[in-house]
Design an enzyme around this catalytic site. Structure first.
Site, PDB file in Angstrom:
ATOM      1  N   GLU A  98      24.451  71.085  23.388  1.00 40.89           N
ATOM      2  CA  GLU A  98      23.316  70.189  23.159  1.00 40.89           C
ATOM      3  C   GLU A  98      23.105  70.031  21.657  1.00 40.89           C
ATOM      4  O   GLU A  98      23.269  70.993  20.908  1.00 40.89           O
ATOM      5  CB  GLU A  98      22.077  70.820  23.818  1.00 40.89           C
ATOM      6  CG  GLU A  98      20.843  69.971  23.791  1.00 40.89           C
ATOM      7  CD  GLU A  98      19.670  70.638  24.532  1.00 40.89           C
ATOM      8  OE1 GLU A  98      19.847  71.240  25.604  1.00 40.89           O
ATOM      9  OE2 GLU A  98      18.555  70.556  23.984  1.00 40.89           O
ATOM     10  N   ASP A 100      20.136  68.433  19.147  1.00 44.02           N
ATOM     11  CA  ASP A 100      18.753  67.952  19.282  1.00 44.02           C
ATOM     12  C   ASP A 100      18.085  67.443  18.023  1.00 44.02           C
ATOM     13  O   ASP A 100      18.195  68.055  16.962  1.00 44.02           O
ATOM     14  CB  ASP A 100      17.824  69.109  19.700  1.00 44.02           C
ATOM     15  CG  ASP A 100      18.173  69.721  21.012  1.00 44.02           C
ATOM     16  OD1 ASP A 100      18.703  69.014  21.867  1.00 44.02           O
ATOM     17  OD2 ASP A 100      17.892  70.931  21.176  1.00 44.02           O
ATOM     18  N   GLU A 102      13.961  66.795  17.735  1.00 46.93           N
ATOM     19  CA  GLU A 102      12.683  66.775  18.436  1.00 46.93           C
ATOM     20  C   GLU A 102      11.598  66.560  17.385  1.00 46.93           C
ATOM     21  O   GLU A 102      11.693  67.100  16.285  1.00 46.93           O
ATOM     22  CB  GLU A 102      12.418  68.091  19.171  1.00 46.93           C
ATOM     23  CG  GLU A 102      13.237  68.213  20.447  1.00 46.93           C
ATOM     24  CD  GLU A 102      12.878  69.460  21.246  1.00 46.93           C
ATOM     25  OE1 GLU A 102      12.616  69.329  22.445  1.00 46.93           O
ATOM     26  OE2 GLU A 102      12.865  70.555  20.662  1.00 46.93           O
TER      27      GLU A 102
END
Ligand SMILES: *[C@@H]1O[C@H](CO)[C@@H](O)[C@H](O)[C@H]1NC(C)=O
Ligand SMILES: *[C@@H]1O[C@H](CO)[C@@H](O)[C@H](O)[C@H]1NC(C)=O
Ligand SMILES: *[C@@H]1O[C@H](CO)[C@@H](O)[C@H](O)[C@H]1NC(C)=O
Ligand SMILES: *[C@@H]1O[C@H](CO)[C@@H](O)[C@H](O)[C@H]1NC(C)=O
Length: 288
Positions: A98, A100, A102
């Site tokens: 993953e 990311d 955010e």
């Protein structure tokens, strides 16, 4: 003869380029997976909405392995405390990879936190956080992930903010064998997001909306295990394998240093308390 060859090469390049371009429109390449009663997807635009009934989310129809994954995002304005907007790549399964971005909202006038992380073989704990040098709620800004066999670079408006290099040959897992889809979501995280969970969502301001547009994946399409070698092969069509993308240029390194010196607020590699002195092994390698 020469002309014909040139025309052929041009045609070849154009074909290769198009093969690696996902459908340009958000509406063709993504679909809503949560909160479909209030989120919208139309043409180039995706609007995610959060109210007291639910947040919302979208994901890409196909997966990718290496390339450039771009999105323009306009974050929730005003009092966005407790609200998280996410934009990330992820594979599935227990040993998932993953990458990311955010965005942790804040009360009016206080800065958002850009929280970045990477999971390799199911293992995260590699967070870096930043404040932005602009108001991310006033307009759309470009959040892009460049991912190739040698490194991953997180870009904000074309400034590199983070690099994760491949040290697989030294026993450090690197995401290069699993296709990842692209996800966007808007959700209630007021148990941890803003000042560590101290600020709760003020629902008076609901519904909250985050705008996404111009999704562009100039990336290798994941078609199962065969893609592992196809997408990593050095070729002109696989532009991300070009040596110029294997390390940041000195100009880009300067920009990265500027971001790190002036806007970085957390680096897991400096958190000796958390890891009890036993730092993650990539922290002792050259990081960019
Ligand atoms: C977004 O940033 C990436 C990385 O720098 C760049 O390649 C791309 O052209 C930018 N897209 C837009 C629409 O500005
Ligand atoms: C919110 O603002 C406070 C005060 O400026 C700051 O400490 C915090 O890092 C900001 N961001 C988040 C997501 O808590
Ligand atoms: C929530 O927002 C409203 C409208 O801006 C404001 O009047 C109220 O004081 C806020 N509530 C809290 C708990 O901050
Ligand atoms: C996950 O990563 C952390 C930090 O790099 C490390 O301490 C831990 O042993 C890793 N866990 C697994 C299961 O690999």
């Amino acid at each position: 003869m020469a002309l014909a060859l040139q025309a052929f090469l041009v045609a070849l390049c154009i074909t290769a380029f198009h093969q690696n371009l996902a459908d340009a429109k958000v509406s063709k390449s993504m679909y809503l997976t949560w909160g479909t009663q209030h989120a919208t997807i139309q043409g180039e635009n995706l609007n995610l909405v959060l109210d007291q009934t639910s947040g919302s989310a979208a994901m890409s129809k196909r997966g990718f392995l290496f390339g450039s994954i771009e999105m323009l995002i306009k974050l929730v304005p005003g009092n966005s405390a407790g609200i998280v907007t996410a934009y990330y790549l992820s594979s599935t399964g227990p040993k998932h990879d993953e990458i990311d971005f955010e965005f942790l909202g804040n009360v009016s006038g206080q800065p958002y936190i850009v929280h970045t992380n990477i999971y390799t073989q199911g293992n995260g704990t590699k967070e870096q956080q930043f404040y932005l040098w602009f108001d991310p709620t006033a307009d759309f800004h470009n959040y892009t992930i460049h991912w190739n066999p040698t490194e991953i670079v997180w870009y904000v408006d074309s400034l590199p903010v983070r690099v994760f290099r491949n040290y697989e040959n030294q026993g450090i897992a690197y995401p290069n064998k699993q296709g990842m889809k692209v996800y966007s979501s808007l959700w209630n995280a007021d148990n941890w997001a803003t000042r560590g969970g101290l600020e709760k969502i003020n629902w008076t301001g609901a519904p909250f909306t985050a705008g996404f547009k111009n999704f562009r994946a100039r990336a290798c399409k994941w078609d199962g295990a065969a893609s592992i070698s196809v997408c990593a092969a050095t070729s002109r069509a696989n532009w991300w394998t070009s040596p110029i993308y294997s390390r940041l240029s000195s100009g880009k390194l300067g920009q990265l240093q500027w971001v790190r010196n002036n806007h970085m607020i957390y680096d897991y590699c400096k958190d000796t308390k958390r890891f009890n002195g036993k730092m993650p092994s990539e922290c002792s390698k050259q990081q960019f």
